[in-house]
Scaffold this motif. Structure first.
Motif, PDB file in Angstrom:
ATOM      1  N   THR A 300     -50.886  56.124  75.865  1.00  0.00           N
ATOM      2  CA  THR A 300     -50.225  56.234  77.167  1.00  0.00           C
ATOM      3  C   THR A 300     -49.350  55.004  77.322  1.00  0.00           C
ATOM      4  OG1 THR A 300     -51.987  57.550  78.168  1.00  0.00           O
ATOM      5  CG2 THR A 300     -50.549  56.322  79.656  1.00  0.00           C
ATOM      6  N   ASP A 366     -57.606  56.563  79.307  1.00  0.00           N
ATOM      7  CA  ASP A 366     -56.475  55.656  79.108  1.00  0.00           C
ATOM      8  C   ASP A 366     -55.354  55.985  80.086  1.00  0.00           C
ATOM      9  OD1 ASP A 366     -57.802  54.330  77.102  1.00  0.00           O
ATOM     10  OD2 ASP A 366     -56.837  55.441  75.474  1.00  0.00           O
ATOM     11  N   ALA A 367     -55.063  57.282  80.265  1.00  0.00           N
ATOM     12  CA  ALA A 367     -53.995  57.681  81.194  1.00  0.00           C
ATOM     13  C   ALA A 367     -54.368  57.328  82.630  1.00  0.00           C
ATOM     14  CB  ALA A 367     -53.730  59.176  81.053  1.00  0.00           C
ATOM     15  N   CYS A 370     -53.979  53.645  83.205  1.00  0.00           N
ATOM     16  CA  CYS A 370     -52.569  53.270  83.290  1.00  0.00           C
ATOM     17  C   CYS A 370     -52.023  53.558  84.687  1.00  0.00           C
ATOM     18  CB  CYS A 370     -51.764  54.020  82.228  1.00  0.00           C
ATOM     19  SG  CYS A 370     -50.036  53.518  82.145  1.00  0.00           S
ATOM     20  N   ILE A 403     -44.322  56.444  83.118  1.00  0.00           N
ATOM     21  CA  ILE A 403     -45.547  56.558  82.306  1.00  0.00           C
ATOM     22  C   ILE A 403     -45.468  57.849  81.509  1.00  0.00           C
ATOM     23  CG2 ILE A 403     -48.057  56.693  82.321  1.00  0.00           C
ATOM     24  CD1 ILE A 403     -48.059  55.248  84.981  1.00  0.00           C
ATOM     25  N   ASN A 404     -45.768  57.769  80.202  1.00  0.00           N
ATOM     26  CA  ASN A 404     -45.757  58.942  79.329  1.00  0.00           C
ATOM     27  C   ASN A 404     -46.935  58.860  78.370  1.00  0.00           C
ATOM     28  OD1 ASN A 404     -44.850  61.297  77.975  1.00  0.00           O
ATOM     29  ND2 ASN A 404     -43.880  60.015  76.407  1.00  0.00           N
ATOM     30  N   THR A 405     -47.436  60.000  77.937  1.00  0.00           N
ATOM     31  CA  THR A 405     -48.548  60.088  76.986  1.00  0.00           C
ATOM     32  C   THR A 405     -48.101  60.902  75.782  1.00  0.00           C
ATOM     33  OG1 THR A 405     -50.181  59.970  78.764  1.00  0.00           O
ATOM     34  CG2 THR A 405     -50.933  60.794  76.642  1.00  0.00           C
ATOM     35  N   GLU A 427     -41.917  58.833  72.112  1.00  0.00           N
ATOM     36  CA  GLU A 427     -42.689  58.835  73.353  1.00  0.00           C
ATOM     37  C   GLU A 427     -42.476  57.544  74.146  1.00  0.00           C
ATOM     38  OE1 GLU A 427     -44.108  61.541  74.227  1.00  0.00           O
ATOM     39  OE2 GLU A 427     -43.813  62.562  72.306  1.00  0.00           O
ATOM     40  N   LEU A 445     -44.050  60.154  86.268  1.00  0.00           N
ATOM     41  CA  LEU A 445     -44.927  60.557  85.171  1.00  0.00           C
ATOM     42  C   LEU A 445     -44.297  61.669  84.362  1.00  0.00           C
ATOM     43  CD1 LEU A 445     -48.268  60.889  87.204  1.00  0.00           C
ATOM     44  CD2 LEU A 445     -47.348  58.811  86.153  1.00  0.00           C
ATOM     45  N   THR A 449     -48.725  63.214  80.947  1.00  0.00           N
ATOM     46  CA  THR A 449     -49.566  62.279  81.678  1.00  0.00           C
ATOM     47  C   THR A 449     -50.089  62.908  82.951  1.00  0.00           C
ATOM     48  OG1 THR A 449     -48.290  60.411  80.804  1.00  0.00           O
ATOM     49  CG2 THR A 449     -49.665  59.988  82.742  1.00  0.00           C
TER      50      THR A 449
END
Length: 538
Positions: A300, A366-367, A370, A403-405, A427, A445, A449
């Motif tokens: 993430t 983790d996401a 974040c 924010i990106n996963t 990513e 997001l 995410t």
């Protein structure tokens, strides 16, 4: 590290002292034990010598009394020695009469004088508290008085006294002189006898044997043992000297190691400033090698940027800008580390952070971590802006966050001489693009995410975007609010326009100050309404 060095040095000194004590006990303990045993052995030998000498003299005196003195007394006619006209007489004054022989007591006295006259280790004495008249009296000492009293009470128990110092021994034994039939008849009839009612078995006096033996004289009989002890002592002292030399070398090495450890600790603390704590710990714990190597992981990624930072930097002096930017990075880094993030780098005013390596709690957590971090950062920005305004910096900073996963390559990139621990992949670029379309002070997001955190956030979808190099459309989600526990986080109301500077932290305000704040806000609203009405009327 210094503490470990000091503890090791202390343990080494303790072991050295213990070794010295052990060697000294081993070297000195055996001679002391041998010396003590020798003293006991000498005492036993002296007792045996005194007892044996007393037995021999007693046997000799008895023989003389029965087979010489007794036979002379039993003869009906005067006894004459061959070729001598004078008869043999028995008297204690035998020196004054030609052909006379001494009585047994006189024989013992004279025998003792001759033995004691020699400067030897054995002394013999025949003493009595009732000597014949005209005989030189003998002054009895304490031992002799006690011996007479004890032997007259119990003639069967000899009296022994042991004296001396550490280096010699002296043993005195006293045996009873018992009156026999011949002695009784002689003493009771003799005109010089102080007592005339002797009975057979009475204790006439004592015969005393004194044996003295210097222990030091016997020590040289143990020449082989002494040689061994000398060699053992030399070996022991050589061992002590070698140990002390070794201990000195080890102390020097420990000192050098302590200084080296202190130096390395200082260097490592300085290096820690250039690395994320997770990377620093994994390298110094040996979990990761410092080598060019990467792996593919689902991370993430967080990317933030300050809106209009170029304009802000143009209006501030370099010193003020540097201080402001460092303060901003310090606050954001502390929040990131508190949530377990790995800080990748600072690029100008931008921050790149990721979750999932080298430590991870799973993709979902983790996401969520974040997002919680991003929310805390936005809330902390309100406090920072209020603090800066008090210092005269009237330029509010508004931060956009994306924010990106997704999957990225993460690891060490660079050359053999210089490398950086970072992430590479499309990513990460998506996170940067999401930041660019986010509203100032907002969080944007990706759908990947949002799908992981949808149960904790309220977000609205935006128009899909297309990025070069990425085939799929990216659907951004703008965070509007939080759900659950996150909605209960501290609420800060901030407004800053010409003539208005409002900062209200609902969690920070005290209960006792709420009424005062309400009154002042009411007064401000009333004044604002009055001003508005006056303006309309005019």
């Amino acid at each position: 590290m210094a503490g470990l060095g000091e503890r090791a040095s202390y343990q080494q000194r303790a072991m050295g002292t213990l070794l010295v004590v052990t060697v000294l006990l081993g070297v000195l303990g055996l001679p002391v034990a041998v010396w003590l045993d020798l003293r006991l052995l000498s005492e036993r030998v002296l007792r045996m010598q005194a007892s044996e000498a007393s037995r021999i003299i007693d046997a000799m005196r008895n023989f003389y009394g029965s087979d010489v003195f007794g036979r002379v007394l039993q003869s009906p006619e005067p006894v004459r020695v061959l070729q001598s006209p004078e008869p043999v007489m028995v008297t204690h004054k035998y020196r004054d009469i030609a052909g006379a022989i001494p009585i047994p007591a006189t024989l013992s006295i004279e025998f003792g004088k001759r033995i004691s006259a020699q400067d030897g280790s054995v002394k013999y004495r025949f003493v009595s508290d009732m000597p014949f008249k005209g005989r030189e009296p003998h002054q009895l000492d304490g031992f002799e008085k006690e011996a007479l009293a004890r032997l007259r009470a119990n003639p069967e128990q000899p009296v022994v006294e042991v004296s001396g110092s550490l280096f010699d021994k002296n043993v005195r034994t006293a045996a009873p002189v018992v009156m026999g039939p011949g002695c009784v008849s002689c003493h009771n009839a003799h005109p010089d006898s102080p007592k005339t009612d002797w009975k057979v078995g009475d204790v006439r006096g004592i015969q005393e044997i004194s044996v003295r033996q210097p222990i030091f004289a016997n020590i040289f009989s143990f020449k082989y043992t002494l040689s061994y002890l000398l060699l053992a002592s030399l070996a022991g002292f050589a061992c002590i000297l070698l140990q002390r030399r070794q201990a000195k070398l080890i102390r020097g090495m420990n000192q050098q190691l302590t200084e080296a450890n202190d130096f390395l600790a200082g260097i490592s603390l300085k290096l820690a400033k250039y690395l994320s704590p997770q990377i620093y710990n994994s390298i110094f714990s040996g979990q990761k090698d410092v080598a060019i190597a990467t792996e593919r992981k689902k991370l993430t990624i967080f990317f933030s940027d300050i809106k209009d930072f170029t304009t802000i930097s143009e209006r501030l002096q370099p010193e003020d800008l540097t201080q402001l930017l460092n303060e901003y990075f310090t606050e954001m880094s502390a929040i990131a580390l508190r949530h377990g993030a790995t800080i990748d780098k600072f690029v100008g005013d931008a921050i790149l952070i990721f979750f999932g390596d080298p430590e991870t709690k799973g993709v979902d957590e983790d996401a969520r971590a974040c997002l919680r971090m991003a929310v805390d950062m936005q809330q902390d920005m309100e406090h920072l802006n209020a603090r800066w305004r008090k210092r005269g910096i009237d330029l509010p900073m508004r931060v956009r966050m994306g924010i990106n996963t997704g999957f990225c390559n993460v690891g060490n990139f660079g050359s053999e001489d210089r490398m950086a621990y970072t992430i590479i992949g499309a990513e990460a670029n998506i996170a940067a693009r999401l930041q660019a379309i986010a509203e100032p002070g907002g969080i944007c997001l990706s759908y990947e995410t949002y799908a992981l955190v949808r149960d904790m956030v309220r977000a609205r979808p935006l128009e899909p975007i297309v990025m070069k190099g990425i085939k799929r459309e990216i659907v951004p989600y703008a965070v509007e609010g939080l759900l659950g526990d996150l909605a209960q986080r501290s609420q800060v109301i901030v407004e800053h326009v010409m003539g208005l500077d409002l900062f209200l932290d609902l969690d920070a305000i005290k209960q006792s100050e709420i009424d005062q704040a309400r009154r002042r806000l009411s007064e401000a609203l009333a004044a604002l309404e009055m001003s508005h009405a006056t303006t309309r009327a005019s």
